[in-house]
Write a protein that holds these residues in place. Structure first.
Motif, PDB file in Angstrom:
ATOM      1  N   TYR A 105      -6.779  -3.913  -4.190  1.00  0.00           N
ATOM      2  CA  TYR A 105      -6.740  -3.000  -3.047  1.00  0.00           C
ATOM      3  C   TYR A 105      -7.478  -1.430  -3.513  1.00  0.00           C
ATOM      4  O   TYR A 105      -8.146  -0.944  -2.743  1.00  0.00           O
ATOM      5  CB  TYR A 105      -4.979  -2.277  -3.158  1.00  0.00           C
ATOM      6  CG  TYR A 105      -4.139  -3.177  -2.598  1.00  0.00           C
ATOM      7  CD1 TYR A 105      -4.518  -4.303  -1.535  1.00  0.00           C
ATOM      8  CD2 TYR A 105      -2.871  -3.293  -2.552  1.00  0.00           C
ATOM      9  CE1 TYR A 105      -3.699  -5.208  -0.795  1.00  0.00           C
ATOM     10  CE2 TYR A 105      -1.950  -3.905  -1.699  1.00  0.00           C
ATOM     11  CZ  TYR A 105      -2.342  -4.871  -1.149  1.00  0.00           C
ATOM     12  OH  TYR A 105      -1.622  -5.889  -0.556  1.00  0.00           O
ATOM     13  N   LEU A 106      -7.375  -1.292  -4.892  1.00  0.00           N
ATOM     14  CA  LEU A 106      -8.089  -0.295  -5.582  1.00  0.00           C
ATOM     15  C   LEU A 106      -9.619  -0.425  -5.270  1.00  0.00           C
ATOM     16  O   LEU A 106     -10.456   0.385  -4.912  1.00  0.00           O
ATOM     17  CB  LEU A 106      -7.804  -0.168  -7.057  1.00  0.00           C
ATOM     18  CG  LEU A 106      -6.488   0.753  -7.298  1.00  0.00           C
ATOM     19  CD1 LEU A 106      -6.176   0.429  -8.782  1.00  0.00           C
ATOM     20  CD2 LEU A 106      -6.374   2.171  -6.892  1.00  0.00           C
ATOM     21  N   VAL A 107      -9.951  -1.682  -5.296  1.00  0.00           N
ATOM     22  CA  VAL A 107     -11.531  -1.978  -5.281  1.00  0.00           C
ATOM     23  C   VAL A 107     -11.892  -1.847  -4.058  1.00  0.00           C
ATOM     24  O   VAL A 107     -12.989  -1.277  -3.404  1.00  0.00           O
ATOM     25  CB  VAL A 107     -11.941  -3.498  -5.682  1.00  0.00           C
ATOM     26  CG1 VAL A 107     -13.302  -3.963  -5.395  1.00  0.00           C
ATOM     27  CG2 VAL A 107     -11.540  -3.527  -7.242  1.00  0.00           C
ATOM     28  N   ASP A 108     -11.110  -2.346  -3.060  1.00  0.00           N
ATOM     29  CA  ASP A 108     -11.488  -2.091  -1.365  1.00  0.00           C
ATOM     30  C   ASP A 108     -11.301  -0.538  -1.082  1.00  0.00           C
ATOM     31  O   ASP A 108     -12.210  -0.119  -0.524  1.00  0.00           O
ATOM     32  CB  ASP A 108     -10.335  -3.012  -0.693  1.00  0.00           C
ATOM     33  CG  ASP A 108     -10.897  -3.104   0.716  1.00  0.00           C
ATOM     34  OD1 ASP A 108     -11.884  -3.596   0.947  1.00  0.00           O
ATOM     35  OD2 ASP A 108     -10.072  -2.838   1.700  1.00  0.00           O
ATOM     36  N   VAL A 130      -6.850   8.914  14.783  1.00  0.00           N
ATOM     37  CA  VAL A 130      -8.289   8.205  14.465  1.00  0.00           C
ATOM     38  C   VAL A 130      -8.370   8.211  13.062  1.00  0.00           C
ATOM     39  O   VAL A 130      -8.853   7.159  12.398  1.00  0.00           O
ATOM     40  CB  VAL A 130      -9.274   9.030  15.156  1.00  0.00           C
ATOM     41  CG1 VAL A 130     -10.800   8.570  14.777  1.00  0.00           C
ATOM     42  CG2 VAL A 130      -9.220   9.275  16.428  1.00  0.00           C
ATOM     43  N   ILE A 131      -7.872   9.147  12.189  1.00  0.00           N
ATOM     44  CA  ILE A 131      -7.953   9.004  10.797  1.00  0.00           C
ATOM     45  C   ILE A 131      -6.935   7.915  10.438  1.00  0.00           C
ATOM     46  O   ILE A 131      -7.318   7.292   9.203  1.00  0.00           O
ATOM     47  CB  ILE A 131      -7.352  10.413  10.101  1.00  0.00           C
ATOM     48  CG1 ILE A 131      -8.439  11.612  10.453  1.00  0.00           C
ATOM     49  CG2 ILE A 131      -7.550  10.350   8.374  1.00  0.00           C
ATOM     50  CD1 ILE A 131      -8.192  12.835  10.146  1.00  0.00           C
ATOM     51  N   ILE A 132      -5.687   7.955  10.785  1.00  0.00           N
ATOM     52  CA  ILE A 132      -4.825   6.741  10.515  1.00  0.00           C
ATOM     53  C   ILE A 132      -5.628   5.485  10.745  1.00  0.00           C
ATOM     54  O   ILE A 132      -5.474   4.502   9.908  1.00  0.00           O
ATOM     55  CB  ILE A 132      -3.640   6.907  11.372  1.00  0.00           C
ATOM     56  CG1 ILE A 132      -2.640   8.077  10.703  1.00  0.00           C
ATOM     57  CG2 ILE A 132      -2.735   5.360  11.144  1.00  0.00           C
ATOM     58  CD1 ILE A 132      -1.407   8.418  11.510  1.00  0.00           C
ATOM     59  N   GLU A 133      -6.067   5.287  11.821  1.00  0.00           N
ATOM     60  CA  GLU A 133      -7.186   3.994  12.197  1.00  0.00           C
ATOM     61  C   GLU A 133      -7.955   3.692  11.016  1.00  0.00           C
ATOM     62  O   GLU A 133      -8.315   2.373  10.705  1.00  0.00           O
ATOM     63  CB  GLU A 133      -7.704   4.081  13.503  1.00  0.00           C
ATOM     64  CG  GLU A 133      -7.970   2.977  14.295  1.00  0.00           C
ATOM     65  CD  GLU A 133      -8.506   3.001  15.359  1.00  0.00           C
ATOM     66  OE1 GLU A 133      -9.626   2.412  15.815  1.00  0.00           O
ATOM     67  OE2 GLU A 133      -7.948   3.882  16.474  1.00  0.00           O
ATOM     68  N   VAL A 136      -5.935   2.764   7.567  1.00  0.00           N
ATOM     69  CA  VAL A 136      -5.091   1.277   7.548  1.00  0.00           C
ATOM     70  C   VAL A 136      -6.104   0.193   7.579  1.00  0.00           C
ATOM     71  O   VAL A 136      -5.582  -0.892   7.327  1.00  0.00           O
ATOM     72  CB  VAL A 136      -4.190   1.437   8.713  1.00  0.00           C
ATOM     73  CG1 VAL A 136      -2.962   2.287   8.852  1.00  0.00           C
ATOM     74  CG2 VAL A 136      -4.687   1.290  10.120  1.00  0.00           C
ATOM     75  N   ALA A 137      -7.301   0.522   7.813  1.00  0.00           N
ATOM     76  CA  ALA A 137      -8.383  -0.693   7.625  1.00  0.00           C
ATOM     77  C   ALA A 137      -8.726  -1.005   6.208  1.00  0.00           C
ATOM     78  O   ALA A 137      -9.115  -2.185   5.771  1.00  0.00           O
ATOM     79  CB  ALA A 137      -9.751  -0.306   8.447  1.00  0.00           C
ATOM     80  N   GLY A 142      -0.862   1.354   4.441  1.00  0.00           N
ATOM     81  CA  GLY A 142      -0.230   1.131   5.993  1.00  0.00           C
ATOM     82  C   GLY A 142      -0.060   2.456   6.484  1.00  0.00           C
ATOM     83  O   GLY A 142      -0.505   3.244   5.861  1.00  0.00           O
ATOM     84  N   ARG A 143       0.521   2.493   7.479  1.00  0.00           N
ATOM     85  CA  ARG A 143       0.553   3.657   8.344  1.00  0.00           C
ATOM     86  C   ARG A 143       1.393   4.591   7.802  1.00  0.00           C
ATOM     87  O   ARG A 143       0.990   5.888   7.696  1.00  0.00           O
ATOM     88  CB  ARG A 143       1.316   3.263   9.696  1.00  0.00           C
ATOM     89  CG  ARG A 143       1.349   4.651  10.616  1.00  0.00           C
ATOM     90  CD  ARG A 143       2.265   4.373  11.832  1.00  0.00           C
ATOM     91  NE  ARG A 143       2.300   5.586  12.544  1.00  0.00           N
ATOM     92  CZ  ARG A 143       1.142   5.899  13.309  1.00  0.00           C
ATOM     93  NH1 ARG A 143       0.060   5.273  13.685  1.00  0.00           N
ATOM     94  NH2 ARG A 143       1.367   7.284  14.113  1.00  0.00           N
ATOM     95  N   TRP A 144       2.660   4.470   6.809  1.00  0.00           N
ATOM     96  CA  TRP A 144       3.360   5.241   6.127  1.00  0.00           C
ATOM     97  C   TRP A 144       2.476   6.164   5.116  1.00  0.00           C
ATOM     98  O   TRP A 144       2.268   7.227   5.003  1.00  0.00           O
ATOM     99  CB  TRP A 144       4.522   4.810   5.506  1.00  0.00           C
ATOM    100  CG  TRP A 144       5.233   5.707   4.607  1.00  0.00           C
ATOM    101  CD1 TRP A 144       6.241   6.525   5.306  1.00  0.00           C
ATOM    102  CD2 TRP A 144       5.351   5.948   3.360  1.00  0.00           C
ATOM    103  NE1 TRP A 144       6.833   7.117   4.276  1.00  0.00           N
ATOM    104  CE2 TRP A 144       6.112   6.940   3.079  1.00  0.00           C
ATOM    105  CE3 TRP A 144       4.402   5.586   2.309  1.00  0.00           C
ATOM    106  CZ2 TRP A 144       6.247   7.519   1.894  1.00  0.00           C
ATOM    107  CZ3 TRP A 144       4.329   6.063   0.975  1.00  0.00           C
ATOM    108  CH2 TRP A 144       5.281   7.096   0.740  1.00  0.00           C
ATOM    109  N   THR A 145       1.681   5.280   4.338  1.00  0.00           N
ATOM    110  CA  THR A 145       0.708   5.834   3.490  1.00  0.00           C
ATOM    111  C   THR A 145      -0.167   7.005   4.034  1.00  0.00           C
ATOM    112  O   THR A 145      -0.600   7.830   3.443  1.00  0.00           O
ATOM    113  CB  THR A 145      -0.031   4.791   2.486  1.00  0.00           C
ATOM    114  OG1 THR A 145       1.048   3.805   1.918  1.00  0.00           O
ATOM    115  CG2 THR A 145      -1.104   5.365   1.508  1.00  0.00           C
TER     116      THR A 145
END
Length: 215
Positions: A105-108, A130-133, A136-137, A142-145
């Motif tokens: 996850y950190l590398v991504d 738009v920022i959330i979109e 979450v990619a 996820g959405r909460w973060t």
């Protein structure tokens, strides 16, 4: 030789006083809660990459454990930045206490920042959704973060994190005498908070724990 300390700039929202006036006028619970907390308000610190990296490190472990792992991880690069994280050895990251999944996850996350896939410089002008979109990619976000990022880093005024346990428990406690509440009931309560749902959420969190949340 003493290590150079990075300067941390703490920002507070310009809209806070106006939001408090609005909430006190519109909502009976806010009228009671807001005066109890005096001048305390939301604060933003650090940079976008560090804020999101910390959220990944802290997933599914206690706050204390997360801080311990973060402290060890932060010693690996000279400075925490996307490019420097991409240069780290997996074995060193594992030794700091990170799981294989969190390393991925950190590398991504670092790749998204380093490649320019995120429109960091345009976020100030972009809509919340738009920022959330975009966020979450990234694997592990996820959405909460993404919503916590909008509240604590970008200090967006009108975020309502419907999946947040603290918000749901706080609404149950303050508005429904401790009875379980549905998402639609949360939305009904929050209708009076707009356009300052982030501010009301912050006060609801404080009603459960007086210590301010920071990211």
């Amino acid at each position: 030789m003493m290590a150079r300390q990075e300067k941390i700039t703490i920002a507070t929202p310009a809209y806070w006083a106006e939001a408090c006036k609005h909430l006190v006028k519109k909502d009976r619970v806010m009228k009671r809660l807001i005066p109890q907390l005096g001048d305390a308000c939301l604060q933003s610190r650090g940079d976008a990459f560090i804020t999101l990296a910390r959220s990944i490190v802290g997933q599914q472990i206690s706050v204390k454990a997360a801080q311990s792992v973060w402290d060890r991880f932060a010693l690996l690069p000279r400075k925490i930045s996307p490019a420097n994280v991409l240069k780290l050895k997996v074995d060193d990251m594992r030794a700091a206490g990170l799981s294989a999944r969190k390393i991925e996850y950190l590398v991504d996350l670092a790749l998204h920042f380093d490649s320019g896939a995120l429109h960091v410089n345009q976020w100030a002008e972009m809509e919340d959704e738009v920022i959330i979109e975009e966020l979450v990619a990234i694997r592990g976000i996820g959405r909460w973060t993404a919503e916590m990022f909008l509240i604590f880093h970008l200090m967006r005024p009108n975020v309502l994190p419907l999946d947040d346990v603290g918000l749901i428990n706080g609404i149950s406690h303050n508005y429904f005498s401790g009875e379980a509440v549905s998402r639609s009931e949360v939305r009904e309560v929050a209708a009076a908070w707009a356009p300052y749902c982030s501010v009301a959420t912050w006060y609801i969190w404080r009603s459960l724990d007086p210590l301010p949340v920071e990211y």
